[in-house]
Design a protein around this motif. Structure first.
Motif, PDB file in Angstrom:
ATOM      1  N   TYR A 110       0.834  -1.202   0.000  1.00  8.58           N
ATOM      2  CA  TYR A 110       0.000   0.000   0.000  1.00  8.58           C
ATOM      3  C   TYR A 110       0.866   1.247   0.000  1.00  8.58           C
ATOM      4  CZ  TYR A 110       0.938   0.774   5.017  1.00  8.58           C
ATOM      5  OH  TYR A 110       1.548   1.028   6.232  1.00  8.58           O
ATOM      6  N   THR A 111       0.294   2.297  -0.554  1.00  6.28           N
ATOM      7  CA  THR A 111       0.887   3.626  -0.460  1.00  6.28           C
ATOM      8  C   THR A 111      -0.139   4.552   0.170  1.00  6.28           C
ATOM      9  OG1 THR A 111       0.147   4.160  -2.716  1.00  6.28           O
ATOM     10  CG2 THR A 111       2.402   3.327  -2.457  1.00  6.28           C
ATOM     11  N   VAL A 112       0.348   5.549   0.853  1.00  7.15           N
ATOM     12  CA  VAL A 112      -0.521   6.460   1.593  1.00  7.15           C
ATOM     13  C   VAL A 112      -0.771   7.721   0.788  1.00  7.15           C
ATOM     14  CG1 VAL A 112      -0.753   7.848   3.689  1.00  7.15           C
ATOM     15  CG2 VAL A 112       0.272   5.558   3.811  1.00  7.15           C
ATOM     16  N   ALA A 113      -2.056   8.003   0.532  1.00  8.21           N
ATOM     17  CA  ALA A 113      -2.423   9.267  -0.111  1.00  8.21           C
ATOM     18  C   ALA A 113      -2.609  10.354   0.948  1.00  8.21           C
ATOM     19  CB  ALA A 113      -3.699   9.097  -0.932  1.00  8.21           C
ATOM     20  N   ASN A 114      -3.373  10.018   1.982  1.00  7.00           N
ATOM     21  CA  ASN A 114      -3.572  10.908   3.120  1.00  7.00           C
ATOM     22  C   ASN A 114      -4.087  10.058   4.282  1.00  7.00           C
ATOM     23  OD1 ASN A 114      -6.563  10.770   2.870  1.00  7.00           O
ATOM     24  ND2 ASN A 114      -6.224  12.004   1.023  1.00  7.00           N
ATOM     25  N   ASP A 115      -4.478  10.712   5.364  1.00  6.23           N
ATOM     26  CA  ASP A 115      -4.906   9.966   6.549  1.00  6.23           C
ATOM     27  C   ASP A 115      -6.148   9.125   6.295  1.00  6.23           C
ATOM     28  OD1 ASP A 115      -2.840  10.965   7.993  1.00  6.23           O
ATOM     29  OD2 ASP A 115      -4.015  12.435   9.125  1.00  6.23           O
ATOM     30  N   ASN A 116      -6.914   9.462   5.254  1.00  5.20           N
ATOM     31  CA  ASN A 116      -8.183   8.780   5.015  1.00  5.20           C
ATOM     32  C   ASN A 116      -8.207   7.965   3.729  1.00  5.20           C
ATOM     33  OD1 ASN A 116      -9.420  10.066   7.339  1.00  5.20           O
ATOM     34  ND2 ASN A 116      -9.440  11.937   6.119  1.00  5.20           N
ATOM     35  N   LEU A 117      -7.041   7.780   3.094  1.00  2.25           N
ATOM     36  CA  LEU A 117      -7.022   7.053   1.820  1.00  2.25           C
ATOM     37  C   LEU A 117      -5.663   6.404   1.603  1.00  2.25           C
ATOM     38  CD1 LEU A 117      -8.417   6.415  -0.950  1.00  2.25           C
ATOM     39  CD2 LEU A 117      -7.377   8.526  -1.798  1.00  2.25           C
ATOM     40  N   ILE A 118      -5.705   5.093   1.263  1.00  6.55           N
ATOM     41  CA  ILE A 118      -4.506   4.390   0.830  1.00  6.55           C
ATOM     42  C   ILE A 118      -4.796   3.741  -0.515  1.00  6.55           C
ATOM     43  CG2 ILE A 118      -3.620   3.939   3.150  1.00  6.55           C
ATOM     44  CD1 ILE A 118      -4.713   1.094   2.946  1.00  6.55           C
ATOM     45  N   TYR A 119      -3.736   3.457  -1.261  1.00  2.00           N
ATOM     46  CA  TYR A 119      -3.867   2.730  -2.523  1.00  2.00           C
ATOM     47  C   TYR A 119      -3.222   1.353  -2.354  1.00  2.00           C
ATOM     48  CZ  TYR A 119      -5.318   7.038  -4.797  1.00  2.00           C
ATOM     49  OH  TYR A 119      -6.002   8.176  -5.145  1.00  2.00           O
ATOM     50  N   VAL A 120      -4.021   0.323  -2.589  1.00  2.00           N
ATOM     51  CA  VAL A 120      -3.564  -1.047  -2.412  1.00  2.00           C
ATOM     52  C   VAL A 120      -3.212  -1.650  -3.770  1.00  2.00           C
ATOM     53  CG1 VAL A 120      -4.226  -3.380  -1.671  1.00  2.00           C
ATOM     54  CG2 VAL A 120      -4.912  -1.377  -0.315  1.00  2.00           C
ATOM     55  N   THR A 121      -2.063  -2.311  -3.836  1.00  4.27           N
ATOM     56  CA  THR A 121      -1.608  -2.982  -5.050  1.00  4.27           C
ATOM     57  C   THR A 121      -1.452  -4.471  -4.772  1.00  4.27           C
ATOM     58  OG1 THR A 121      -0.424  -1.025  -5.838  1.00  4.27           O
ATOM     59  CG2 THR A 121       0.220  -3.148  -6.780  1.00  4.27           C
ATOM     60  N   ILE A 122      -2.060  -5.306  -5.609  1.00  2.45           N
ATOM     61  CA  ILE A 122      -1.922  -6.752  -5.510  1.00  2.45           C
ATOM     62  C   ILE A 122      -0.841  -7.208  -6.488  1.00  2.45           C
ATOM     63  CG2 ILE A 122      -3.118  -8.968  -5.637  1.00  2.45           C
ATOM     64  CD1 ILE A 122      -4.319  -7.117  -3.558  1.00  2.45           C
ATOM     65  N   ASP A 123       0.082  -8.043  -6.024  1.00  6.38           N
ATOM     66  CA  ASP A 123       1.103  -8.621  -6.904  1.00  6.38           C
ATOM     67  C   ASP A 123       0.431  -9.687  -7.761  1.00  6.38           C
ATOM     68  OD1 ASP A 123       3.164 -10.235  -8.022  1.00  6.38           O
ATOM     69  OD2 ASP A 123       4.557  -9.554  -6.478  1.00  6.38           O
ATOM     70  N   ALA A 124       0.146  -9.353  -9.018  1.00  2.00           N
ATOM     71  CA  ALA A 124      -0.620 -10.247  -9.889  1.00  2.00           C
ATOM     72  C   ALA A 124       0.087 -11.571 -10.135  1.00  2.00           C
ATOM     73  CB  ALA A 124      -0.913  -9.551 -11.219  1.00  2.00           C
ATOM     74  N   ASN A 125       1.390 -11.528 -10.268  1.00  2.50           N
ATOM     75  CA  ASN A 125       2.144 -12.765 -10.520  1.00  2.50           C
ATOM     76  C   ASN A 125       2.083 -13.705  -9.326  1.00  2.50           C
ATOM     77  OD1 ASN A 125       3.044 -12.099 -13.162  1.00  2.50           O
ATOM     78  ND2 ASN A 125       4.634 -10.796 -12.299  1.00  2.50           N
ATOM     79  N   LYS A 126       2.289 -13.158  -8.140  1.00  2.00           N
ATOM     80  CA  LYS A 126       2.290 -13.995  -6.944  1.00  2.00           C
ATOM     81  C   LYS A 126       0.891 -14.489  -6.612  1.00  2.00           C
ATOM     82  CE  LYS A 126       4.569 -14.434  -2.531  1.00  2.00           C
ATOM     83  NZ  LYS A 126       5.638 -13.914  -1.676  1.00  2.00           N
ATOM     84  N   ALA A 127      -0.108 -13.641  -6.828  1.00  2.00           N
ATOM     85  CA  ALA A 127      -1.482 -14.019  -6.498  1.00  2.00           C
ATOM     86  C   ALA A 127      -2.015 -15.126  -7.389  1.00  2.00           C
ATOM     87  CB  ALA A 127      -2.392 -12.796  -6.589  1.00  2.00           C
ATOM     88  N   THR A 128      -1.436 -15.294  -8.564  1.00  2.00           N
ATOM     89  CA  THR A 128      -1.944 -16.296  -9.510  1.00  2.00           C
ATOM     90  C   THR A 128      -0.965 -17.450  -9.734  1.00  2.00           C
ATOM     91  OG1 THR A 128      -1.042 -15.019 -11.383  1.00  2.00           O
ATOM     92  CG2 THR A 128      -3.332 -14.591 -10.752  1.00  2.00           C
ATOM     93  N   GLU A 129       0.112 -17.503  -8.969  1.00  2.00           N
ATOM     94  CA  GLU A 129       1.149 -18.504  -9.239  1.00  2.00           C
ATOM     95  C   GLU A 129       0.682 -19.938  -9.008  1.00  2.00           C
ATOM     96  OE1 GLU A 129       4.427 -17.503  -6.761  1.00  2.00           O
ATOM     97  OE2 GLU A 129       3.395 -17.937  -4.873  1.00  2.00           O
ATOM     98  N   ASP A 130      -0.345 -20.143  -8.180  1.00  2.00           N
ATOM     99  CA  ASP A 130      -0.820 -21.499  -7.888  1.00  2.00           C
ATOM    100  C   ASP A 130      -1.999 -21.922  -8.759  1.00  2.00           C
ATOM    101  OD1 ASP A 130       1.098 -21.876  -5.917  1.00  2.00           O
ATOM    102  OD2 ASP A 130      -0.169 -20.995  -4.357  1.00  2.00           O
ATOM    103  N   ILE A 131      -2.397 -21.085  -9.701  1.00  2.00           N
ATOM    104  CA  ILE A 131      -3.516 -21.428 -10.589  1.00  2.00           C
ATOM    105  C   ILE A 131      -2.984 -22.227 -11.772  1.00  2.00           C
ATOM    106  CG2 ILE A 131      -5.354 -20.510 -12.058  1.00  2.00           C
ATOM    107  CD1 ILE A 131      -5.463 -18.073 -10.278  1.00  2.00           C
ATOM    108  N   ASP A 132      -3.491 -23.439 -11.928  1.00  2.49           N
ATOM    109  CA  ASP A 132      -2.990 -24.336 -12.979  1.00  2.49           C
ATOM    110  C   ASP A 132      -3.611 -24.053 -14.347  1.00  2.49           C
ATOM    111  OD1 ASP A 132      -1.328 -25.707 -11.194  1.00  2.49           O
ATOM    112  OD2 ASP A 132      -2.982 -26.996 -10.542  1.00  2.49           O
ATOM    113  N   ASP A 133      -4.890 -23.690 -14.365  1.00  3.98           N
ATOM    114  CA  ASP A 133      -5.573 -23.457 -15.629  1.00  3.98           C
ATOM    115  C   ASP A 133      -5.035 -22.176 -16.271  1.00  3.98           C
ATOM    116  OD1 ASP A 133      -7.941 -22.102 -17.220  1.00  3.98           O
ATOM    117  OD2 ASP A 133      -8.397 -24.247 -17.154  1.00  3.98           O
TER     118      ASP A 133
END
Length: 267
Positions: A136-159
């Motif tokens: 995550y990165t911080v925009a301000n006290d009330n907002l963050i931006y979340v990034t998902i690592d697409a490669n790692k999140a899908t590494e166990d998907i066989d199809d």
């Protein structure tokens, strides 16, 4: 399985701040947060049970708005306010504690979690630690931006086709705006209509391009039901005045962070 969570999701002394000049911090959220204890409410008249917990959905749309669910040859209209919203809150709070134990926001922008696959009935959760899947990165006290690592999140998907589809979605939404609202010392992390509405429109367009020729009868029926539901959502979202979906994480585990320490000193 579809990736459906977006990062649902130990403060240190200020002497460390000079070591993180490249990262804007929000010290109030740093630490490991546990879920709210689920409250099981028995409904009157043997109408079943309701589970109240960390998952919070607010969806303000006109009274009488329905979502038509096609099951086999039958199409069942379900009232969004009376059925859909309570069902989402209820089911989410019933099952989430079995698959998510806690979420950690590190001071250098990582999001880690203790999670489990959904256990079989009668079994207990097999807890594992997920590290490096989200940041995550911080925009301000009330907002963050979340990034998902697409490669790692899908590494166990066989199809290969499913893997490519999910990776494409995650890469398209590589900075998810997550709002933060505080209820006392409890942070509520949520996505709102501004993010969800265009995302739904994009997903509807993507579903139109999914090939179904290789699906068996059961998969095709499930896909058609999903496609039918998603196809109705853009019109409903146009009529929606407020949409918030997220987690309230009331328990900071381990060390007390600076935010709570400050509140204690003010008492």
């Amino acid at each position: 399985a579809m990736v459906c969570t977006l990062g649902f999701f130990t403060a240190c002394s200020s002497d460390d701040d000079d070591n993180e000049n490249d990262f804007k911090r929000n010290e109030k959220i740093e630490g490991t947060w546990g879920l709210q204890e689920v409250e099981k409410i028995e409904l009157d008249g043997d109408k079943g049970e309701f589970y109240k917990g960390s998952v919070k959905l607010t969806w303000d749309c006109p009274e009488g708005t329905t979502l038509n669910i096609k099951i086999g040859d039958n199409e069942i209209p379900m009232d969004v306010n009376q059925i859909i919203i309570p069902t989402i809150n209820n089911v989410s709070n019933q099952y989430l504690p079995q698959i998510l134990k806690n979420v950690t926001f590190t001071k250098d922008g990582k999001i880690n979690a203790t999670y489990s696959e959904l256990p079989e009935e009668g079994e207990t959760s097999d807890w594992k630690t997920a590290e490096g899947y989200a940041s995550y990165t911080v925009a301000n006290d009330n907002l963050i931006y979340v990034t998902i690592d697409a490669n790692k999140a899908t590494e166990d998907i066989d199809d290969a086709a499913e893997k490519a589809q999910i990776k494409g979605i995650l890469q398209q939404y590589n900075k998810i705006p997550v709002n933060i609202r505080w209820n006392g010392t409890k942070p509520y992390f949520f996505v709102d209509k501004a993010f969800v509405q265009p995302m739904i429109a994009n997903l509807v367009a993507m579903l139109e391009k999914v090939p179904t020729t290789d699906m068996d009868a059961n998969k095709q029926q499930s896909f058609n039901m999903l496609k039918g539901i998603m196809g109705q959502l853009p019109e409903i979202m146009n009529k929606t005045t407020k949409f918030e979906l997220g987690l309230e994480l009331p328990e900071l585990m381990g060390k007390t962070n600076k935010f709570e320490a400050g509140l204690e000193l003010m008492k």
